[in-house]
Design an enzyme around this catalytic site. Structure first.
Site, mmCIF file in Angstrom:
data_model
loop_
_atom_site.group_PDB
_atom_site.id
_atom_site.type_symbol
_atom_site.label_atom_id
_atom_site.label_comp_id
_atom_site.label_asym_id
_atom_site.label_seq_id
_atom_site.Cartn_x
_atom_site.Cartn_y
_atom_site.Cartn_z
ATOM 1 N N ARG A 216 -5.093 -4.645 -13.064
ATOM 2 C CA ARG A 216 -3.725 -5.202 -12.576
ATOM 3 C C ARG A 216 -3.253 -5.191 -14.297
ATOM 4 O O ARG A 216 -2.869 -5.855 -15.179
ATOM 5 C CB ARG A 216 -3.826 -6.621 -12.295
ATOM 6 N N LYS B 47 0.552 -1.114 0.253
ATOM 7 C CA LYS B 47 -0.203 0.044 -0.084
ATOM 8 C C LYS B 47 0.647 1.383 -0.632
ATOM 9 O O LYS B 47 0.681 1.934 -0.457
ATOM 10 C CB LYS B 47 -1.085 0.313 0.979
ATOM 11 N N GLU C 121 -1.962 0.377 -6.313
ATOM 12 C CA GLU C 121 -1.374 -0.546 -5.167
ATOM 13 C C GLU C 121 0.065 -1.187 -6.263
ATOM 14 O O GLU C 121 0.067 -1.446 -7.585
ATOM 15 C CB GLU C 121 -1.810 -1.278 -4.296
ATOM 16 N N ASP D 189 -1.437 -2.025 -8.912
ATOM 17 C CA ASP D 189 -3.316 -2.593 -9.758
ATOM 18 C C ASP D 189 -3.590 -0.889 -9.832
ATOM 19 O O ASP D 189 -2.542 0.802 -8.943
ATOM 20 C CB ASP D 189 -3.780 -2.354 -7.856
ATOM 21 N N ASN E 136 1.650 -4.797 -5.888
ATOM 22 C CA ASN E 136 2.012 -5.752 -5.437
ATOM 23 C C ASN E 136 3.624 -6.278 -5.412
ATOM 24 O O ASN E 136 3.479 -6.825 -7.345
ATOM 25 C CB ASN E 136 1.085 -6.873 -5.631
ATOM 26 N N LYS F 62 -8.392 1.449 4.417
ATOM 27 C CA LYS F 62 -7.638 -0.384 3.776
ATOM 28 C C LYS F 62 -6.447 -0.418 4.621
ATOM 29 O O LYS F 62 -5.929 0.378 4.754
ATOM 30 C CB LYS F 62 -6.851 -0.144 2.755
ATOM 31 N N ARG G 159 -15.076 -3.001 -4.090
ATOM 32 C CA ARG G 159 -13.746 -4.317 -4.443
ATOM 33 C C ARG G 159 -13.797 -5.102 -5.455
ATOM 34 O O ARG G 159 -14.821 -5.569 -6.363
ATOM 35 C CB ARG G 159 -13.799 -5.105 -3.646
ATOM 36 N N ARG H 243 -10.095 -6.247 -12.937
ATOM 37 C CA ARG H 243 -11.358 -6.473 -12.267
ATOM 38 C C ARG H 243 -12.540 -5.984 -11.775
ATOM 39 O O ARG H 243 -12.216 -5.012 -11.352
ATOM 40 C CB ARG H 243 -10.499 -6.937 -11.030
#
Length: 315
Positions: free
Chosen positions: A211, A126, A282, A274, A284, A161, A234, A226
Site C-alpha cells: 500500500r 478496480k 488497485e 495497491d 483506493n 474480483k 489475499r 500486507r
C-alpha cells in the site's frame, strides 16, 4: 486559523481504533485546534435546495478503550463547514452515489470535500488502475463467462474480483482445471448481470500486497506490505494479512509518479495505491487505510501531513 471539519464515516463505535485511519485523521485535525463534526451517512439530507447535516460535536483520543466522546445531536447547513472528509467504506452502491451528489452541492458553495465527490464517482477503485496500463499486469473486465474462461485458459492462474468490494471480499484465485470454476463464474457474474475483473495472478503476492499512500499526488516514502496468512492469496489486513512497513522501492516510486499527476488533477487529495510485485492492481480513493501501521513502524504523522495539505488549500 480554526477550521470547522466534518467527517462522514461509518459508526465510530464500531471501528478498531488502533488501526483506524479515520480516527488518525480526526486526532490530527483536533491537534490543530480544529472543530470536529461527526456525521453519519443518514445525517446528510437536502432541504429547500440546501444540504444539511445532522452532526455531533466529537472529541477523540488515542486510547483503544475510550477513543471518542460526542455531544448532543445538532443540525448545520453543511456548506458552513470548511472541510468535509468523506470516509465511508464501500460497497459503492446507489446510496453512496446519492451521498456524493449532496456533497457536490456543498462543494459548489466553497466547502473542500476530500476526496472530490465527482472523482469518487468516476474513479472505480478496480477500473481506475487500468487508466495506467504501463503499470498494470494483464487484465480483463467483463460479464461474459466465455470471455472470462478464455482469459483464464490463456494465463492459467488468475484472480477474479468484484468491482465494488473491499477488504479482499469475494476474491477468488482460479485455474482452468478448477472443479468449481463454473459455479464461481456463475455466482460472480450473476447470469451476466454483474461485471467483474480478472487479473493475471502475480506470484510476488507472497512478499506482500504493498500500500502506497498518496497526499495531493505525492507518495509517502514508506509502504505497508500486507503479507498473506499461510494458505491465503489475499494480503488484505481484513483477510488476516500481516502488515510490515518498509521504504518505498524505485519501481513503486515510479508507479506513484505515473499516477500522482492524475490524482492531483482530479482533486483526489488522499489515495492508496495497491502494488504487487512490479504491478499496480488497485487505486483506493474512498477510504484508504494503513496510516496508523506505517506511522507506528516509522514514527510518522501521515494524517498530520494530510491536514497540513488541507490547511494550505483552505488558507
Amino acid at each position: 486559523m480554526t477550521i470547522n471539519i466534518g467527517i462522514v464515516m461509518d459508526p465510530i463505535e464500531s471501528i478498531t481504533p488502533y488501526k483506524d485511519s479515520s480516527l488518525a485523521m480526526m486526532i490530527a485535525a483536533q491537534n490543530k485546534g480544529w472543530q470536529l463534526h461527526y456525521i453519519q451517512q443518514s445525517g446528510l439530507y437536502l432541504k429547500e435546495n440546501t444540504t444539511k447535516a445532522d452532526f455531533k460535536p466529537i472529541k477523540v483520543f488515542d486510547d483503544n478503550n475510550h477513543w471518542y466522546e460526542t455531544g448532543n445531536l445538532s443540525t448545520i447547513n453543511a456548506s458552513d463547514l470548511d472541510v468535509i472528509l468523506m470516509r465511508l467504506d464501500p460497497p459503492f452502491d446507489m446510496e453512496y452515489i446519492y451521498t456524493t451528489y449532496m456533497l457536490e452541492t456543498i462543494e459548489q458553495q466553497g466547502c473542500l470535500v476530500v476526496n472530490k465527490p465527482a472523482s469518487l464517482r468516476d474513479a472505480n477503485e478496480k477500473l481506475f488502475a487500468t487508466h495506467f496500463p504501463q503499470c498494470c499486469t494483464d487484465v480483463l473486465v467483463s460479464r461474459q463467462p466465455q470471455k472470462l474462461r478464455q482469459f483464464i485458459e490463456q494465463f492459467q492462474d488468475v484472480i477474479l474480483k468484484p468491482l465494488d468490494g473491499m477488504g479482499g471480499q469475494s476474491i477468488f484465485r482460479v485455474s482452468p482445471t478448477d472443479a468449481n470454476l463454473s459455479v464461481i463464474l456463475e455466482t460472480m457474474v450473476n447470469d451476466g448481470q454483474h461485471t467483474i475483473m480478472a487479473q493475471k495472478f502475480i506470484p510476488e503476492i507472497t512478499e506482500g500486497d504493498k500500500r502506497i499512500l498518496m497526499i495531493n499526488g505525492e507518495a509517502i516514502p514508506y509502504t505497508l506490505a500486507r503479507i498473506p496468512a499461510k494458505g491465503e492469496t489475499r494480503g488484505n489486513l481484513a483477510a488476516g494479512g500481516t502488515g510490515k512497513a518498509m521504504p518505498i522501492t524505485r519501481r513503486e516510486q515510479w508507479i506513484a509518479d505515473q499516477v500522482g499527476p492524475t490524482l492531483k488533477k482530479m482533486g483526489i487529495l488522499f489515495a492508496g495505491l495497491d502494488v504487487i510485485g512490479d504491478y499496480l492492481t488497485e487505486i483506493n480513493i474512498t477510504s484508504p487505510t494503513c496510516i496508523r501501521e506505517i506511522d507506528k513502524q516509522f514514527n510518522l504523522d501521515i494524517a498530520g501531513q494530510l491536514m497540513d495539505c488541507i490547511e494550505n488549500i483552505k488558507c
